[in-house]
Design a protein around this motif. Structure first.
Motif, PDB file in Angstrom:
ATOM      1  N   VAL A  13      15.308 -51.870 -60.904  1.00  0.00           N
ATOM      2  CA  VAL A  13      14.818 -50.745 -60.105  1.00  0.00           C
ATOM      3  C   VAL A  13      15.827 -50.405 -59.018  1.00  0.00           C
ATOM      4  O   VAL A  13      16.585 -51.260 -58.556  1.00  0.00           O
ATOM      5  CB  VAL A  13      13.438 -51.036 -59.487  1.00  0.00           C
ATOM      6  N   GLN A  14      15.797 -49.133 -58.640  1.00  0.00           N
ATOM      7  CA  GLN A  14      16.690 -48.659 -57.596  1.00  0.00           C
ATOM      8  C   GLN A  14      15.929 -48.391 -56.303  1.00  0.00           C
ATOM      9  O   GLN A  14      14.747 -48.674 -56.183  1.00  0.00           O
ATOM     10  CB  GLN A  14      17.422 -47.403 -58.076  1.00  0.00           C
ATOM     11  N   ALA A  15      16.648 -47.799 -55.355  1.00  0.00           N
ATOM     12  CA  ALA A  15      16.126 -47.669 -54.000  1.00  0.00           C
ATOM     13  C   ALA A  15      14.860 -46.826 -53.927  1.00  0.00           C
ATOM     14  O   ALA A  15      14.001 -47.069 -53.073  1.00  0.00           O
ATOM     15  CB  ALA A  15      17.202 -47.074 -53.101  1.00  0.00           C
ATOM     16  N   ASN A  16      14.705 -45.823 -54.803  1.00  0.00           N
ATOM     17  CA  ASN A  16      13.502 -44.998 -54.725  1.00  0.00           C
ATOM     18  C   ASN A  16      12.259 -45.781 -55.132  1.00  0.00           C
ATOM     19  O   ASN A  16      11.160 -45.532 -54.615  1.00  0.00           O
ATOM     20  CB  ASN A  16      13.648 -43.727 -55.559  1.00  0.00           C
ATOM     21  N   PHE A  17      12.406 -46.755 -56.039  1.00  0.00           N
ATOM     22  CA  PHE A  17      11.283 -47.635 -56.377  1.00  0.00           C
ATOM     23  C   PHE A  17      10.895 -48.465 -55.167  1.00  0.00           C
ATOM     24  O   PHE A  17       9.705 -48.603 -54.843  1.00  0.00           O
ATOM     25  CB  PHE A  17      11.671 -48.540 -57.542  1.00  0.00           C
ATOM     26  N   ILE A  18      11.880 -49.030 -54.480  1.00  0.00           N
ATOM     27  CA  ILE A  18      11.592 -49.878 -53.325  1.00  0.00           C
ATOM     28  C   ILE A  18      10.965 -49.052 -52.207  1.00  0.00           C
ATOM     29  O   ILE A  18      10.036 -49.506 -51.526  1.00  0.00           O
ATOM     30  CB  ILE A  18      12.879 -50.585 -52.863  1.00  0.00           C
ATOM     31  N   ARG A  19      11.433 -47.826 -52.030  1.00  0.00           N
ATOM     32  CA  ARG A  19      10.810 -46.919 -51.055  1.00  0.00           C
ATOM     33  C   ARG A  19       9.343 -46.672 -51.407  1.00  0.00           C
ATOM     34  O   ARG A  19       8.469 -46.662 -50.524  1.00  0.00           O
ATOM     35  CB  ARG A  19      11.573 -45.602 -51.003  1.00  0.00           C
ATOM     36  N   ALA A  20       9.060 -46.457 -52.685  1.00  0.00           N
ATOM     37  CA  ALA A  20       7.676 -46.241 -53.106  1.00  0.00           C
ATOM     38  C   ALA A  20       6.833 -47.497 -52.890  1.00  0.00           C
ATOM     39  O   ALA A  20       5.668 -47.413 -52.479  1.00  0.00           O
ATOM     40  CB  ALA A  20       7.634 -45.811 -54.569  1.00  0.00           C
ATOM     41  N   MET A  21       7.418 -48.673 -53.167  1.00  0.00           N
ATOM     42  CA  MET A  21       6.713 -49.920 -52.889  1.00  0.00           C
ATOM     43  C   MET A  21       6.395 -50.053 -51.396  1.00  0.00           C
ATOM     44  O   MET A  21       5.319 -50.515 -51.007  1.00  0.00           O
ATOM     45  CB  MET A  21       7.559 -51.111 -53.332  1.00  0.00           C
ATOM     46  N   ALA A  22       7.334 -49.628 -50.557  1.00  0.00           N
ATOM     47  CA  ALA A  22       7.105 -49.671 -49.111  1.00  0.00           C
ATOM     48  C   ALA A  22       5.947 -48.756 -48.727  1.00  0.00           C
ATOM     49  O   ALA A  22       5.131 -49.096 -47.862  1.00  0.00           O
ATOM     50  CB  ALA A  22       8.374 -49.282 -48.367  1.00  0.00           C
ATOM     51  N   ALA A  23       5.868 -47.582 -49.366  1.00  0.00           N
ATOM     52  CA  ALA A  23       4.762 -46.669 -49.087  1.00  0.00           C
ATOM     53  C   ALA A  23       3.420 -47.289 -49.469  1.00  0.00           C
ATOM     54  O   ALA A  23       2.394 -46.979 -48.850  1.00  0.00           O
ATOM     55  CB  ALA A  23       4.967 -45.354 -49.834  1.00  0.00           C
ATOM     56  N   LEU A  24       3.423 -48.153 -50.462  1.00  0.00           N
ATOM     57  CA  LEU A  24       2.200 -48.850 -50.878  1.00  0.00           C
ATOM     58  C   LEU A  24       1.940 -50.107 -50.053  1.00  0.00           C
ATOM     59  O   LEU A  24       0.913 -50.765 -50.221  1.00  0.00           O
ATOM     60  CB  LEU A  24       2.277 -49.230 -52.357  1.00  0.00           C
ATOM     61  N   GLY A  25       2.913 -50.482 -49.206  1.00  0.00           N
ATOM     62  CA  GLY A  25       2.746 -51.659 -48.358  1.00  0.00           C
ATOM     63  C   GLY A  25       3.082 -52.969 -49.024  1.00  0.00           C
ATOM     64  O   GLY A  25       2.692 -54.039 -48.526  1.00  0.00           O
ATOM     65  N   ILE A  26       3.832 -52.938 -50.136  1.00  0.00           N
ATOM     66  CA  ILE A  26       4.107 -54.179 -50.875  1.00  0.00           C
ATOM     67  C   ILE A  26       5.589 -54.361 -51.176  1.00  0.00           C
ATOM     68  O   ILE A  26       5.956 -55.118 -52.069  1.00  0.00           O
ATOM     69  CB  ILE A  26       3.291 -54.235 -52.184  1.00  0.00           C
ATOM     70  N   ALA A  27       6.466 -53.677 -50.429  1.00  0.00           N
ATOM     71  CA  ALA A  27       7.905 -53.821 -50.675  1.00  0.00           C
ATOM     72  C   ALA A  27       8.387 -55.235 -50.387  1.00  0.00           C
ATOM     73  O   ALA A  27       9.225 -55.778 -51.116  1.00  0.00           O
ATOM     74  CB  ALA A  27       8.686 -52.808 -49.835  1.00  0.00           C
TER      75      ALA A  27
END
Length: 376
Positions: free
Chosen positions: A49-63
């Protein structure tokens, strides 16, 4: 207060579980997830996964949990057939300086992160259950389940994958995934301690091969290769067949190839793709993830796009005044982005099978990084 009070998600994969988390965080009072498998079914291979996946995980609170479960690698090196580096790519740290731009992790590890999160969020997960029928009125969607029960929802989300039953029943049997001409081969192996980059090798017509760190101790090796006629392979032959597709490449490939010995640990899948025409909703039923825009792994964006779907749906559920605004807003924000990923990934596969003078894998990957770095 959310315009949605009660939502059913069909499918307990990456997209479905991410959507459940997003909707609960958005204030949806009841979120039910049904998963046809009695036990979570997750392939034992890796995911890149790339940075946009990690950003989305952060939005979900689970990065934090996702990064801890994987291995932050330093970028992608695109090599020629002998292993000489032709280009090196890495995106920005979109989730913040504390998070990496690139991450490898195993699918079971990611699934555990998601399962832990839905439990914390109070999502109702029902395993070994699917639906028989979805009936709609202007006010609700009523779902008949395979256990004989029935319930009504403000929205039904079809997150049931490339062979989506929701898509077939609600949108019609004419929408089916198409074989792209290639298959993907994967196998997990020990990671050399000095392997800090993902590597992809070009130079032979038909496909490419590579390897990526997954954890401190493991990597996965893969081949995306032309498979004319979409053949069936004897399960006992999978290790030998995988090795054949690695012949002639340099770098660590010869060393790793010799370690592919157990056919039961080879994961082979033919590559199929679909891009549903807009809109991806019909009444109060919405398709997301692979059910709407299944892509090939050439850009490493399949999981990221599913999680971005979840984030956008959650944001709209929290802010839009009614269900129609949620659905229209979702299509406005998601269609063109997913279309670029779907068509760009397929184009790379076409170049690998039928090379042309303008083929530019590195350029397409750089464009992907540019597009996915934009706000969702």
């Amino acid at each position: 207060m959310s315009a949605l009070k009660k939502v059913l998600i069909v499918g307990g994969g990456i997209g479905g579980l991410s959507t459940a988390i997003a909707l609960r965080k958005a204030g949806v009072a009841q979120v039910d997830v049904i998963e046809i498998n009695a036990e979570p079914k997750v392939y034992h291979v890796g995911i890149v996964v790339q940075a946009n996946f990690i950003r989305a995980m952060a939005a979900l609170g689970i990065a934090d949990e996702a990064v801890q479960a994987g291995f932050p690698y330093q970028g992608l090196r695109i090599c020629n057939i002998d292993g000489e580096v032709k280009a090196e790519l890495s995106g920005a740290q979109l989730a913040g300086e504390q998070y990496p731009a690139n991450l490898g992790l195993t699918r079971p590890a990611l699934h555990k992160v998601l399962l832990d999160a839905i439990q914390s969020e109070g999502v109702n997960l029902k395993l070994g259950l699917t639906f028989d029928e979805i009936e709609q009125t202007a006010e609700q969607a009523t779902v008949s389940f395979t256990d004989g029960t029935q319930d009504s929802y403000d929205l039904v989300v079809g997150a049931d994958g490339v062979y989506s039953k929701v898509r077939s029943q609600v949108f019609g049997e004419q929408y089916k995934p198409k074989f792209t001409g290639q298959g993907v081969w994967r196998y997990n192996l020990p990671r050399p301690k000095d392997l800090l980059y993902s590597h992809m090798f070009e130079g032979k017509s038909g496909g490419k091969v590579g390897y990526t760190p997954l954890t401190e101790d493991s990597l996965y090796i893969l081949a995306v290769w032309e498979e004319p006629g979409n053949p069936f392979f004897d399960p006992n032959s999978l290790a030998e067949e995988f090795q054949k597709r690695l012949d002639g490449f340099g770098g660590l490939i010869p060393e790793l190839k010799q370690q592919i010995t157990d056919p039961s640990q080879v994961v082979y899948r033919p590559l199929e793709a679909i891009l549903m025409p807009a809109p991806w909703y019909n009444g109060r039923v919405l398709l997301i993830g692979d059910a709407a825009h299944a892509t090939t792994p050439h850009m490493g964006q399949g999981a990221a796009q599913a999680v971005e779907d979840a984030v956008v749906l959650g944001e709209l559920a929290a802010s839009a005044p009614d269900v129609q605004h949620v659905l229209d807003g979702f299509m406005e924000r998601r269609y063109q982005r997913c279309k670029f990923i779907n068509e760009g990934s397929i184009q790379i596969g076409e170049w690998e099978q039928r090379p042309t003078p303008d083929a530019n894998f590195a350029g397409m990957m750089a464009k992907m990084i540019e597009v996915t770095s934009q706000p969702i």
